[in-house]
Design a protein around this motif. Structure first.
Motif, short mmCIF file in Angstrom:
data_model
loop_
_atom_site.label_atom_id
_atom_site.label_comp_id
_atom_site.label_asym_id
_atom_site.label_seq_id
_atom_site.Cartn_x
_atom_site.Cartn_y
_atom_site.Cartn_z
N CYS A 140 -11.90 25.87 24.28
CA CYS A 140 -10.88 24.97 23.72
C CYS A 140 -9.63 25.80 23.47
CB CYS A 140 -11.39 24.31 22.44
SG CYS A 140 -10.31 22.98 21.86
N GLY A 196 -8.61 16.78 17.95
CA GLY A 196 -9.99 16.36 18.19
C GLY A 196 -10.75 17.17 19.21
N ALA A 197 -10.05 17.98 20.00
CA ALA A 197 -10.72 18.67 21.11
C ALA A 197 -11.72 19.71 20.62
CB ALA A 197 -9.69 19.33 22.02
N GLY A 209 -13.57 19.70 17.91
CA GLY A 209 -14.79 19.07 17.46
C GLY A 209 -15.69 18.66 18.60
N VAL A 210 -15.09 18.12 19.67
CA VAL A 210 -15.87 17.76 20.85
C VAL A 210 -16.47 19.01 21.48
CG1 VAL A 210 -15.81 16.67 23.13
CG2 VAL A 210 -14.42 15.73 21.27
N SER A 238 -7.18 17.55 24.83
CA SER A 238 -6.88 16.14 24.55
C SER A 238 -5.40 15.89 24.82
CB SER A 238 -7.22 15.78 23.09
OG SER A 238 -6.34 16.38 22.17
N ASN A 293 -6.36 11.46 22.61
CA ASN A 293 -6.65 11.94 21.26
C ASN A 293 -6.87 10.85 20.22
OD1 ASN A 293 -3.97 11.21 20.54
ND2 ASN A 293 -3.22 13.29 20.79
N ILE A 297 -10.63 10.38 19.63
CA ILE A 297 -11.46 11.45 19.06
C ILE A 297 -10.86 11.98 17.75
CG2 ILE A 297 -12.60 12.17 21.19
CD1 ILE A 297 -10.46 14.37 21.48
N GLU A 323 -14.61 12.80 13.14
CA GLU A 323 -15.76 13.64 13.50
C GLU A 323 -16.82 12.82 14.22
OE1 GLU A 323 -19.10 16.58 11.37
OE2 GLU A 323 -17.55 15.60 10.17
N ASP A 350 -16.36 10.21 16.15
CA ASP A 350 -15.92 9.97 17.52
C ASP A 350 -16.08 11.23 18.38
OD1 ASP A 350 -15.20 7.33 17.05
OD2 ASP A 350 -13.13 7.84 16.54
N GLN A 351 -15.80 12.38 17.80
CA GLN A 351 -15.95 13.64 18.53
C GLN A 351 -17.41 13.88 18.92
OE1 GLN A 351 -14.17 16.39 15.75
NE2 GLN A 351 -12.27 15.20 15.72
N TRP A 359 -18.42 11.40 21.70
CA TRP A 359 -17.92 11.76 23.03
C TRP A 359 -18.69 12.95 23.60
CZ3 TRP A 359 -15.23 10.08 27.02
CH2 TRP A 359 -14.45 8.94 26.86
#
Length: 252
Positions: A27, A59-60, A62-63, A149, A223, A226, A229, A231-232, A235
């Motif tokens: 990331c 959000g990236a 967390g994913v 994102s 973004n 996500i 948390e 949503d992350q 995904w």
């Protein structure tokens, strides 16, 4: 936002360094943190701008972290804002230190010369890439998944329709099959090399993936999908089995 002194600053974080699988999740734009040695920790833009996509990929991280758990592979996240210096650019890229981004002037970068650029390279950019290179080299069959994102709309531009984009250029392994697998779900607007095209010379995938002939893909999630948390995590749970299936499709 992180609170660290110049003495304790760490330009990246690694989750699961000893996880055994071939998957490596990166990331590049995980954080909006400005280290204290850069303009006293303040680039001179408003807090609401530092919370926007111009400062980091919302959000990236967390994913990426959840995806690393699900794929049982290590995750590396940057710990500096892309406005400090962009680790997803080559060292000679003119946008390495952005002076204007999506309508926002970056005062802390307006007069940053060669010495300041070198300072940020040495303290942020190069340590991140050294650590990434070491993780990528831990196995001969590493597969790199780069999580990013994108914003739903740039200022003055139309709305971007894609829920997810897959970026690739010289190496289509994994990515083309990933696009197909995502499209087969039927509930997603999927962009092949959208909202951006392929890769830039010297960017993170070119440097750690393509240059070493490692299978790779770059995933862009919109973004607003996500932000939380939950949503992350959802995904990541969606992407993990699709990535495994796409890798199997291509025999990588």
């Amino acid at each position: 936002m992180n609170v660290q002194s110049a003495m304790t600053y760490q330009p990246y974080f690694i989750d699961g360094a000893d996880r055994p699988t071939r998957w490596l999740i990166t990331c590049d734009h995980a954080s909006n943190y400005v280290p204290p040695f850069v303009s006293g920790g303040d680039l001179g833009i408003a807090p609401e701008d530092m919370a926007r996509h111009i400062a980091y990929d919302i959000g990236a991280a967390g994913v990426a972290r959840e995806l690393g758990k699900l794929l049982d592979g290590p995750v590396i996240c940057s710990n500096f804002s892309r406005l400090v210096i962009d680790p997803n650019r080559g060292e000679d890229d003119p946008t390495l230190l952005m002076k204007l981004y999506d309508g926002t002037i970056i005062p802390g970068n307006r007069h940053a010369g060669d010495a300041e650029r070198e300072n940020r390279l040495n303290k942020c950019y190069r340590p991140y890439h050294t650590a990434l290179a070491e993780l990528a080299a831990r196995r001969e069959d590493t597969v790199i998944v780069s999580m990013h994102s994108f914003t739903k709309a740039l200022k003055g531009k139309g709305t971007r329709p894609w829920h997810v984009g897959v970026l690739y250029a010289a190496d289509e392994r994994l990515s083309v099959s990933l696009v197909k697998r995502l499209e087969e779900r039927g509930d997603l607007c999927v962009g092949a090399n959208e909202p951006y095209g392929g890769h830039l010379p010297g960017d993170a995938i070119a440097r750690h993936g393509i240059a070493h002939q490692r299978p790779n893909t770059l995933i862009e999630l919109r973004n607003d999908l996500i932000e939380s948390e939950e949503d992350q995590i959802n995904w990541a749970r969606r992407l993990a089995p699709i990535l495994k299936a796409a890798a199997a499709d291509d025999g990588v």
